[in-house]
Every structure is written in structure tokens, then in C-alpha cells.
Motif scaffolding. Structure first.
Motif, mmCIF file in Angstrom:
data_model
loop_
_atom_site.group_PDB
_atom_site.id
_atom_site.type_symbol
_atom_site.label_atom_id
_atom_site.label_comp_id
_atom_site.label_asym_id
_atom_site.label_seq_id
_atom_site.Cartn_x
_atom_site.Cartn_y
_atom_site.Cartn_z
ATOM 1 N N LEU A 128 -4.709 12.982 10.736
ATOM 2 C CA LEU A 128 -5.844 12.170 10.315
ATOM 3 C C LEU A 128 -5.591 10.711 10.705
ATOM 4 N N THR A 129 -6.649 9.934 10.694
ATOM 5 C CA THR A 129 -6.542 8.520 11.048
ATOM 6 C C THR A 129 -6.362 7.676 9.793
ATOM 7 N N PHE A 130 -5.360 6.820 9.802
ATOM 8 C CA PHE A 130 -5.126 5.920 8.679
ATOM 9 C C PHE A 130 -6.260 4.898 8.604
ATOM 10 N N LEU A 131 -6.911 4.845 7.453
ATOM 11 C CA LEU A 131 -8.038 3.937 7.246
ATOM 12 C C LEU A 131 -7.601 2.642 6.560
ATOM 13 N N MET A 132 -6.976 2.761 5.388
ATOM 14 C CA MET A 132 -6.575 1.565 4.640
ATOM 15 C C MET A 132 -5.613 1.943 3.524
ATOM 16 N N GLN A 133 -4.950 0.930 2.983
ATOM 17 C CA GLN A 133 -4.115 1.116 1.801
ATOM 18 C C GLN A 133 -4.190 -0.122 0.930
ATOM 19 N N ILE A 134 -4.005 0.101 -0.368
ATOM 20 C CA ILE A 134 -4.045 -0.985 -1.349
ATOM 21 C C ILE A 134 -2.742 -0.976 -2.126
ATOM 22 N N ASN A 135 -2.053 -2.083 -2.104
ATOM 23 C CA ASN A 135 -0.853 -2.280 -2.912
ATOM 24 C C ASN A 135 -1.307 -2.948 -4.203
ATOM 25 N N PHE A 136 -1.271 -2.201 -5.302
ATOM 26 C CA PHE A 136 -1.848 -2.703 -6.545
ATOM 27 C C PHE A 136 -1.119 -3.918 -7.109
ATOM 28 N N SER A 137 0.104 -4.144 -6.694
ATOM 29 C CA SER A 137 0.810 -5.341 -7.160
ATOM 30 C C SER A 137 0.236 -6.604 -6.527
ATOM 31 N N GLU A 138 -0.621 -6.449 -5.504
ATOM 32 C CA GLU A 138 -1.203 -7.591 -4.806
ATOM 33 C C GLU A 138 -2.602 -7.944 -5.288
ATOM 34 N N ILE A 139 -3.184 -7.116 -6.173
ATOM 35 C CA ILE A 139 -4.549 -7.394 -6.623
ATOM 36 C C ILE A 139 -4.540 -7.881 -8.064
ATOM 37 N N PRO A 140 -5.566 -8.629 -8.470
ATOM 38 C CA PRO A 140 -5.676 -8.999 -9.884
ATOM 39 C C PRO A 140 -5.814 -7.743 -10.742
ATOM 40 N N PRO A 141 -5.329 -7.769 -11.979
ATOM 41 C CA PRO A 141 -5.432 -6.590 -12.840
ATOM 42 C C PRO A 141 -6.887 -6.158 -13.038
ATOM 43 N N LEU A 142 -7.110 -4.854 -13.046
ATOM 44 C CA LEU A 142 -8.434 -4.285 -13.275
ATOM 45 C C LEU A 142 -8.286 -3.120 -14.244
ATOM 46 N N LEU A 143 -9.099 -3.098 -15.283
ATOM 47 C CA LEU A 143 -8.986 -2.117 -16.360
ATOM 48 C C LEU A 143 -8.891 -0.691 -15.823
ATOM 49 N N ASP A 144 -7.880 0.036 -16.297
ATOM 50 C CA ASP A 144 -7.632 1.449 -15.996
ATOM 51 C C ASP A 144 -7.079 1.704 -14.592
ATOM 52 N N TYR A 145 -6.957 0.670 -13.772
ATOM 53 C CA TYR A 145 -6.356 0.823 -12.453
ATOM 54 C C TYR A 145 -4.844 0.651 -12.549
ATOM 55 N N PRO A 146 -4.096 1.267 -11.650
ATOM 56 C CA PRO A 146 -2.642 1.039 -11.640
ATOM 57 C C PRO A 146 -2.329 -0.445 -11.423
ATOM 58 N N THR A 147 -1.181 -0.857 -11.887
ATOM 59 C CA THR A 147 -0.714 -2.231 -11.640
ATOM 60 C C THR A 147 0.407 -2.252 -10.608
ATOM 61 N N GLU A 148 0.788 -1.071 -10.137
ATOM 62 C CA GLU A 148 1.830 -0.966 -9.120
ATOM 63 C C GLU A 148 1.548 0.256 -8.253
ATOM 64 N N GLY A 149 2.266 0.354 -7.158
ATOM 65 C CA GLY A 149 2.101 1.497 -6.266
ATOM 66 C C GLY A 149 1.115 1.220 -5.141
ATOM 67 N N ILE A 150 1.065 2.145 -4.191
ATOM 68 C CA ILE A 150 0.212 2.037 -3.016
ATOM 69 C C ILE A 150 -0.730 3.225 -2.957
ATOM 70 N N LEU A 151 -2.011 2.938 -2.785
ATOM 71 C CA LEU A 151 -3.043 3.970 -2.644
ATOM 72 C C LEU A 151 -3.558 3.934 -1.215
ATOM 73 N N GLN A 152 -3.541 5.097 -0.543
ATOM 74 C CA GLN A 152 -3.907 5.172 0.871
ATOM 75 C C GLN A 152 -5.091 6.110 1.098
ATOM 76 N N PHE A 153 -5.826 5.827 2.195
ATOM 77 C CA PHE A 153 -6.987 6.628 2.563
ATOM 78 C C PHE A 153 -6.903 6.960 4.060
ATOM 79 N N TYR A 154 -7.084 8.240 4.370
ATOM 80 C CA TYR A 154 -7.085 8.737 5.748
ATOM 81 C C TYR A 154 -8.375 9.521 5.980
ATOM 82 N N ILE A 155 -8.914 9.461 7.192
ATOM 83 C CA ILE A 155 -10.121 10.218 7.531
ATOM 84 C C ILE A 155 -9.936 10.901 8.878
#
Length: 264
Positions: A65-92
């Protein structure tokens, strides 16, 4: 602190209370060309974070699959119920004209994949430094994905409050003027939000996929990646998005994510 709520224009003042009742917090983000991204940084395109020994995600035919994007939660402002750490990736899937979309079962991850790594390894010697090439490994390759070739974009996150968008299937039940198209046009012009987003309300160019799937009507927006002038284009100026059940989000269970994209 979150910024102030969006300003409601004078033409909509009589509806202010019901509009404000739909307010939600979200994390919007901008993308920009970047050349100094580490494997674990938030990004669109480029090289994904994959520990040595981790199998690269493939489709049902075994093509990568093709790598689309990833989010490192330690780099984003806190958001209710979202992780505060780790990496979430998306492939299509770029070997498929629908880019991995399954209309009948939009949570079927044969044509797309969502991976979550709770613990991040920062030792590059323990991370994979390359990705399989879909173009050279598949006779079915179409190159129809939303990213320009060699697209590598960094992400800049910021907090943003939203009111419900006219594209959300719940708009008709939440807003009394939902069927007065002249007023809705004023609302959309003043308060409509598209763009790249984590959480909050989604934007569509066609129809909210949840409206035709009763089993997904409790799903909320996980991440939205819009077309823009930086090398991202879903079909004809469309938009791609992933949705998740709130309980799965709290549990960091990304195995039943709903994938959708549409265009004009």
C-alpha cells in the motif's frame, strides 16, 4: 487554551443558541514542504515510521500500500479522548481506481490500513529506512493516489473550535433552518470549515457516508486530509477522511476505522 468560538454573523443571530450548542474542539493543521523530517515526525508522504521487523502493509494481492500520512500525538495539542503519545499511520491502495475505498464495507482494511504504534523508537538504526515501491511491484499500478510523486510535507498543528458543518448528516436534526438553502449558504460562507483536521466535524464534496450506514452513525471524524495546493489532490478537488467509534478511540483500537473519500 483554545481560541475564541467562531463569530456568528448578524444574519444568523436569531439562531445563535442552537448553533453554539453544536460547538466542538478540534485540531486543524497546515502542511508545508519539509526536507528535515525524522522517521517519527508527523508528515504527509515520505518515509513512514516502521520498526525493524514490522511487516509493511500490503493489499489482498500482496502489493504494498502507499503511505499517506502519520500523526505523532506528542506533537499535537491535547484533544479529548485522543492519545497523547504514539504514532498513527494511514496507508491506501494506489493500484485501485477507488484508492482502497469499499462502498459496501468502508471499514474493510484490505484496500487501506491504519497502524498505531504506542511506543516510539528514536534510534534510527532500529527503524526501516525504505518502503516498497507500488509502481514497480504491481502490473495493476495506476498512480491514482492523492499525493504528487515525491510529496513530503510536514504538519503544523493549531487548535480550532467548530460549529456543525452543513455536510454532517446530523445538521438537519441540529439546525432549524437546515432546509432553507439561502440561510444555509450564509452559514456555510461564514462558518463552514474544510481543510486538514483531527477531530471535530467533517467536510464532504458529496454525501456523508454515515447517513446510509446505521451501524456507523455513532462514528466521529478521526482525521481529515483535504486537497490543497501543496501536492495533495483527491480526484477532482476532493477530500479524504477516516472515522472511528468514540469507544474505539478511547481504547486506541484502530482496527474498525471507516475510510472515505469523495470529489466533485
Amino acid at each position: 487554551m483554545y481560541p475564541d468560538s467562531p463569530e456568528i454573523p448578524r444574519a444568523l443571530e436569531k439562531y445563535a443558541q442552537e448553533i453554539k450548542a453544536t460547538e466542538r474542539e478540534s485540531i486543524a493543521f497546515k502542511v508545508k514542504t519539509a526536507t528535515d523530517l525524522k522517521l517519527w515526525h508527523s508528515k504527509v508522504g515520505g518515509m513512514p515510521y516502521l520498526p525493524v521487523g514490522e511487516k509493511y502493509p500490503c493489499d489482498s494481492k500482496g502489493y504494498p500500500l502507499t503511505f499517506l500520512m502519520q500523526i505523532n500525538f506528542s506533537e499535537i495539542p491535547p484533544l479529548l479522548d485522543y492519545p497523547t503519545e504514539g504514532i498513527l499511520q494511514f496507508y491506501i491502495n494506489e493500484t485501485d481506481d477507488l484508492m482502497g475505498l469499499d462502498f459496501d464495507n468502508p471499514t474493510n482494511q484490505e484496500g487501506f490500513r491504519v497502524l498505531y504504534f504506542q511506543t516510539i523508537e528514536n534510534d534510527e538504526s532500529k527503524l526501516q529506512s525504505g518502503v516498497p515501491n507500488s509502481e514497480s511491484n504491481s502490473e495493476d499500478y495506476t498512480g491514482c493516489g492523492p499525493l504528487d510523486k515525491n510529496c513530503i510535507l510536514g504538519m503544523e498543528f493549531y487548535r480550532e473550535k467548530q460549529y456543525i458543518t452543513p455536510f454532517d448528516y446530523r445538521f438537519d436534526k441540529s439546525i432549524s433552518f437546515a432546509h432553507d438553502y439561502d440561510i444555509v449558504d450564509v452559514y456555510q460562507e461564514a462558518l463552514g470549515t474544510s481543510g486538514h483536521r483531527i477531530g471535530g466535524y467533517p467536510h464532504f464534496t458529496q454525501t456523508d457516508p454515515r447517513v446510509n450506514h446505521e451501524e456507523f452513525q455513532e462514528y466521529e471524524l478521526l482525521v481529515q486530509l483535504d486537497s490543497d495546493g501543496n501536492g495533495i489532490l483527491w480526484g477532482d478537488m476532493g477530500i479524504g477522511a477516516f472515522f472511528i467509534h468514540p469507544n474505539d478511540l478511547k481504547d486506541c483500537n484502530f482496527s474498525k476505522v471507516l475510510y472515505n473519500w469523495d470529489c466533485c
